[in-house]
Design an enzyme around this catalytic site. Structure first.
Site, PDB file in Angstrom:
ATOM      1  N   LYS A 100      62.040  92.626  37.804  1.00 27.90           N
ATOM      2  CA  LYS A 100      63.320  92.044  37.365  1.00 27.90           C
ATOM      3  C   LYS A 100      63.423  92.193  35.856  1.00 27.90           C
ATOM      4  CE  LYS A 100      64.227  88.797  41.038  1.00 27.90           C
ATOM      5  NZ  LYS A 100      63.274  89.481  41.939  1.00 27.90           N
ATOM      6  N   ASP A 134      64.806  95.532  40.532  1.00 24.55           N
ATOM      7  CA  ASP A 134      65.536  94.554  41.350  1.00 24.55           C
ATOM      8  C   ASP A 134      66.909  94.273  40.741  1.00 24.55           C
ATOM      9  OD1 ASP A 134      63.509  94.230  43.173  1.00 24.55           O
ATOM     10  OD2 ASP A 134      63.007  92.178  42.608  1.00 24.55           O
ATOM     11  N   GLN A 163      73.982  95.510  45.844  1.00 23.96           N
ATOM     12  CA  GLN A 163      74.226  94.350  46.709  1.00 23.96           C
ATOM     13  C   GLN A 163      75.567  94.518  47.427  1.00 23.96           C
ATOM     14  OE1 GLN A 163      74.140  92.062  43.157  1.00 23.96           O
ATOM     15  NE2 GLN A 163      72.192  91.050  43.612  1.00 23.96           N
ATOM     16  N   ARG A 184      67.982 101.018  47.052  1.00 21.06           N
ATOM     17  CA  ARG A 184      67.778  99.900  47.981  1.00 21.06           C
ATOM     18  C   ARG A 184      69.119  99.198  48.179  1.00 21.06           C
ATOM     19  NH1 ARG A 184      64.280  95.132  45.784  1.00 21.06           N
ATOM     20  NH2 ARG A 184      62.482  96.427  46.295  1.00 21.06           N
ATOM     21  N   GLY A 188      72.579  90.868  48.912  1.00 18.26           N
ATOM     22  CA  GLY A 188      72.760  90.118  47.665  1.00 18.26           C
ATOM     23  C   GLY A 188      72.391  88.663  47.880  1.00 18.26           C
ATOM     24  N   ALA A 189      71.566  88.123  46.987  1.00 15.96           N
ATOM     25  CA  ALA A 189      70.979  86.799  47.199  1.00 15.96           C
ATOM     26  C   ALA A 189      71.524  85.732  46.247  1.00 15.96           C
ATOM     27  CB  ALA A 189      69.465  86.898  47.034  1.00 15.96           C
ATOM     28  N   THR A 226      67.040  94.742  54.779  1.00 20.18           N
ATOM     29  CA  THR A 226      67.744  93.701  55.551  1.00 20.18           C
ATOM     30  C   THR A 226      66.890  93.276  56.736  1.00 20.18           C
ATOM     31  OG1 THR A 226      69.779  93.209  56.778  1.00 20.18           O
ATOM     32  CG2 THR A 226      68.979  95.447  56.941  1.00 20.18           C
ATOM     33  N   HIS A 227      67.140  92.032  57.191  1.00 24.37           N
ATOM     34  CA  HIS A 227      66.503  91.566  58.428  1.00 24.37           C
ATOM     35  C   HIS A 227      67.515  91.518  59.553  1.00 24.37           C
ATOM     36  CE1 HIS A 227      64.717  89.680  54.848  1.00 24.37           C
ATOM     37  NE2 HIS A 227      63.650  90.248  55.352  1.00 24.37           N
ATOM     38  N   ARG A 288      65.987  80.844  47.116  1.00 25.99           N
ATOM     39  CA  ARG A 288      66.934  81.858  47.617  1.00 25.99           C
ATOM     40  C   ARG A 288      66.672  82.137  49.098  1.00 25.99           C
ATOM     41  NH1 ARG A 288      66.274  83.930  42.465  1.00 25.99           N
ATOM     42  NH2 ARG A 288      64.795  85.534  43.076  1.00 25.99           N
ATOM     43  N   ARG A 289      65.388  82.141  49.490  1.00 20.33           N
ATOM     44  CA  ARG A 289      65.058  82.367  50.914  1.00 20.33           C
ATOM     45  C   ARG A 289      65.586  81.222  51.765  1.00 20.33           C
ATOM     46  NH1 ARG A 289      63.966  86.077  48.239  1.00 20.33           N
ATOM     47  NH2 ARG A 289      66.070  86.501  48.938  1.00 20.33           N
TER      48      ARG A 289
HETATM   49  C1  FAD Z   1      63.034  94.220  50.639  1.00 18.37           C
HETATM   50  C2  FAD Z   1      64.133  93.356  50.117  1.00 18.37           C
HETATM   51  C3  FAD Z   1      64.445  93.392  48.778  1.00 18.37           C
HETATM   52  C4  FAD Z   1      65.480  92.611  48.273  1.00 18.37           C
HETATM   53  N1  FAD Z   1      65.833  92.724  46.955  1.00 18.37           N
HETATM   54  C5  FAD Z   1      66.908  92.051  46.496  1.00 18.37           C
HETATM   55  C6  FAD Z   1      67.377  92.227  45.167  1.00 18.37           C
HETATM   56  O1  FAD Z   1      66.832  93.000  44.360  1.00 18.37           O
HETATM   57  N2  FAD Z   1      68.467  91.504  44.777  1.00 18.37           N
HETATM   58  C7  FAD Z   1      69.111  90.630  45.627  1.00 18.37           C
HETATM   59  O2  FAD Z   1      70.111  90.028  45.231  1.00 18.37           O
HETATM   60  N3  FAD Z   1      68.661  90.443  46.881  1.00 18.37           N
HETATM   61  C8  FAD Z   1      67.596  91.121  47.336  1.00 18.37           C
HETATM   62  N4  FAD Z   1      67.176  90.914  48.630  1.00 18.37           N
HETATM   63  C9  FAD Z   1      67.739  89.778  49.439  1.00 18.37           C
HETATM   64  C10 FAD Z   1      69.000  90.201  50.176  1.00 18.37           C
HETATM   65  O3  FAD Z   1      70.022  90.420  49.252  1.00 18.37           O
HETATM   66  C11 FAD Z   1      69.446  89.122  51.173  1.00 18.37           C
HETATM   67  O4  FAD Z   1      69.695  87.937  50.468  1.00 18.37           O
HETATM   68  C12 FAD Z   1      68.460  88.823  52.268  1.00 18.37           C
HETATM   69  O5  FAD Z   1      67.781  89.963  52.713  1.00 18.37           O
HETATM   70  C13 FAD Z   1      69.192  88.183  53.485  1.00 18.37           C
HETATM   71  O6  FAD Z   1      70.091  89.087  54.074  1.00 18.37           O
HETATM   72  P1  FAD Z   1      69.742  89.863  55.449  1.00 18.37           P
HETATM   73  O7  FAD Z   1      70.574  91.087  55.514  1.00 18.37           O
HETATM   74  O8  FAD Z   1      68.275  90.126  55.470  1.00 18.37           O
HETATM   75  O9  FAD Z   1      70.040  88.919  56.659  1.00 18.37           O
HETATM   76  P2  FAD Z   1      70.963  87.613  56.801  1.00 18.37           P
HETATM   77  O10 FAD Z   1      72.384  87.950  56.493  1.00 18.37           O
HETATM   78  O11 FAD Z   1      70.317  86.468  56.084  1.00 18.37           O
HETATM   79  O12 FAD Z   1      70.817  87.381  58.348  1.00 18.37           O
HETATM   80  C14 FAD Z   1      71.432  88.268  59.290  1.00 18.37           C
HETATM   81  C15 FAD Z   1      70.708  88.237  60.607  1.00 18.37           C
HETATM   82  O13 FAD Z   1      69.357  88.702  60.424  1.00 18.37           O
HETATM   83  C16 FAD Z   1      68.494  88.017  61.310  1.00 18.37           C
HETATM   84  N5  FAD Z   1      67.489  87.272  60.534  1.00 18.37           N
HETATM   85  C17 FAD Z   1      67.500  87.024  59.217  1.00 18.37           C
HETATM   86  N6  FAD Z   1      66.418  86.309  58.849  1.00 18.37           N
HETATM   87  C18 FAD Z   1      65.720  86.098  59.974  1.00 18.37           C
HETATM   88  C19 FAD Z   1      64.525  85.403  60.274  1.00 18.37           C
HETATM   89  N7  FAD Z   1      63.827  84.755  59.345  1.00 18.37           N
HETATM   90  N8  FAD Z   1      64.086  85.396  61.562  1.00 18.37           N
HETATM   91  C20 FAD Z   1      64.796  86.000  62.530  1.00 18.37           C
HETATM   92  N9  FAD Z   1      65.938  86.663  62.303  1.00 18.37           N
HETATM   93  C21 FAD Z   1      66.408  86.705  61.061  1.00 18.37           C
HETATM   94  C22 FAD Z   1      69.362  87.089  62.115  1.00 18.37           C
HETATM   95  O14 FAD Z   1      69.758  87.760  63.290  1.00 18.37           O
HETATM   96  C23 FAD Z   1      70.544  86.868  61.201  1.00 18.37           C
HETATM   97  O15 FAD Z   1      71.701  86.467  61.902  1.00 18.37           O
HETATM   98  C24 FAD Z   1      66.182  91.726  49.147  1.00 18.37           C
HETATM   99  C25 FAD Z   1      65.874  91.707  50.507  1.00 18.37           C
HETATM  100  C26 FAD Z   1      64.882  92.507  51.001  1.00 18.37           C
HETATM  101  C27 FAD Z   1      64.607  92.484  52.477  1.00 18.37           C
END
Ligand code: FAD
Length: 308
Positions: A100, A134, A163, A184, A188-189, A226-227, A288-289
């Site tokens: 960062k 980041d 983001q 990447r 966006g967090a 993304t998750h 943020r998590r």
């Molecule tokens: C490798 C990585 C790097 C990142 N770097 C940055 C960065 O530099 N700057 C920044 O602003 N943000 C960063 N982020 C965070 C990102 O912006 C999001 O805030 C964060 O990933 C949540 O969005 P999402 O798309 O993962 O899922 P979300 O929109 O939170 O969730 C969508 C769906 O994913 C599934 N899901 C999500 N979490 C879980 C869980 N714990 N268990 C089961 N299912 C789940 C569910 O089905 C949910 O409905 C990063 C994320 C990752 C993975």
């Protein structure tokens, strides 16, 4: 924005809330789920474990909004120590460090922060690792993209983060796509005003899909962070449709979030990289998590309530 998310992100800035939570020993278990530990050795152990499972890592030395030169220099030293230790354990090749700019003193002096980023990059390159810059809150988007671009002039493998929640991102992605960068894409967090960011979940997803489409059909290496199962499926379908091999893009997820899914995707032959945060400054990251997912908040609340 969801009021709960806003409240948690506000708590992230409160020293009083932070002290209260730190005083509860049980919250350690929650921190341990999302953070590798406080020392470089903890990070190494985590990377060793992930690598054993066929996963790659990008390691973040936690800390942001550093307000003085000494703090910013300490960040550089921490990354240098980490990278040397990774090399000693034969874990550096293929590893990545996530950095960062505010941890390198961006809020103090932009040129000095860029020079420090160059030093971290040199330390990474020396041991065969790569670096990702980041992305932080939207007031820093321009300076962060510009700095990453400058770093890419030294080493084209430097990755940039965008983001999907920001309204400007599609245009940024179009530009990055023509530059063939490692990009990447995350949602966006940070808490952002509606003037600059989409607030509805489906609008953010639609933006993510549009950006994915651009990246997957470009010379970029897309890093799909993304998750969200729908976004991962969209990336896999686009890769198939565009003839992109599994080693030509990455899926990236955070430590402690959907670990079974990380292994399942790796088992399908995808390149999966796990974001491994470590260090004593875990507070803002943890908040943020928690803001992202009510289920994480429930897990946290249960741990605090049990005070074990
Ligand atoms: C490798 C990585 C790097 C990142 N770097 C940055 C960065 O530099 N700057 C920044 O602003 N943000 C960063 N982020 C965070 C990102 O912006 C999001 O805030 C964060 O990933 C949540 O969005 P999402 O798309 O993962 O899922 P979300 O929109 O939170 O969730 C969508 C769906 O994913 C599934 N899901 C999500 N979490 C879980 C869980 N714990 N268990 C089961 N299912 C789940 C569910 O089905 C949910 O409905 C990063 C994320 C990752 C993975």
């Amino acid at each position: 924005m969801n009021p709960l998310r806003g409240a948690i992100l506000a708590a992230a800035r409160s020293t009083r809330v932070r002290r209260g939570v730190e005083s509860v020993r049980a919250t350690r278990r929650v921190v341990d789920r999302f953070v590798a530990g406080e020392t470089a050795d903890d990070a190494l152990e985590c990377v060793h474990r992930l690598t054993g499972d066929g996963l790659l890592a990008t390691i973040d030395h936690l800390g942001e909004e550093v307000r003085d030169d000494a703090g910013a220099d300490a960040t550089v030293a921490a990354y240098a120590t980490l990278l040397e230790a990774l090399a000693t354990k034969d874990l550096a090749r293929g590893a990545d460090v996530s950095v960062k700019l505010t941890a390198l003193g961006l809020d103090v002096d932009r040129a000095a922060a860029r020079a420090r980023a160059q030093r971290v990059l040199a330390a990474a390159t020396a041991v065969g690792a790569t670096m990702t810059v980041d992305m932080e809150h939207s007031a820093l988007t321009d300076v962060t993209l510009e700095t990453a671009r400058e770093l890419r002039a030294t080493d084209p493998s430097v990755a940039t983060v965008v983001q999907a929640m920001l309204r400007r991102t599609e245009a940024d992605v179009e530009r990055l796509a023509t530059e063939g960068a490692r990009v990447r894409l995350c949602k966006g967090a940070y808490a952002e005003d509606e003037r600059v960011a989409f607030h509805r979940r489906e609008d953010v997803r639609a933006s993510y899909r549009r950006c994915l489409q651009v990246l997957m059909t470009s010379p970029c290496r897309p890093l799909v962070a993304t998750h969200d199962p729908e976004m991962v499926t969209a990336a896999m379908e686009l890769a198939t449709a565009t003839g992109r091999r599994a080693d030509e893009f990455e899926v990236q997820m955070l430590l402690g979030v959907r670990p079974d899914e990380q292994r399942r995707l790796q088992g399908l032959g995808l390149t999966v990289r796990v974001y491994v945060p470590y260090g004593t400054q875990w507070w803002g990251y943890l908040m943020r998590r928690l803001a992202e997912r009510p289920a994480n908040l429930a897990f946290f609340a249960r741990a605090v309530a049990s005070r074990g």
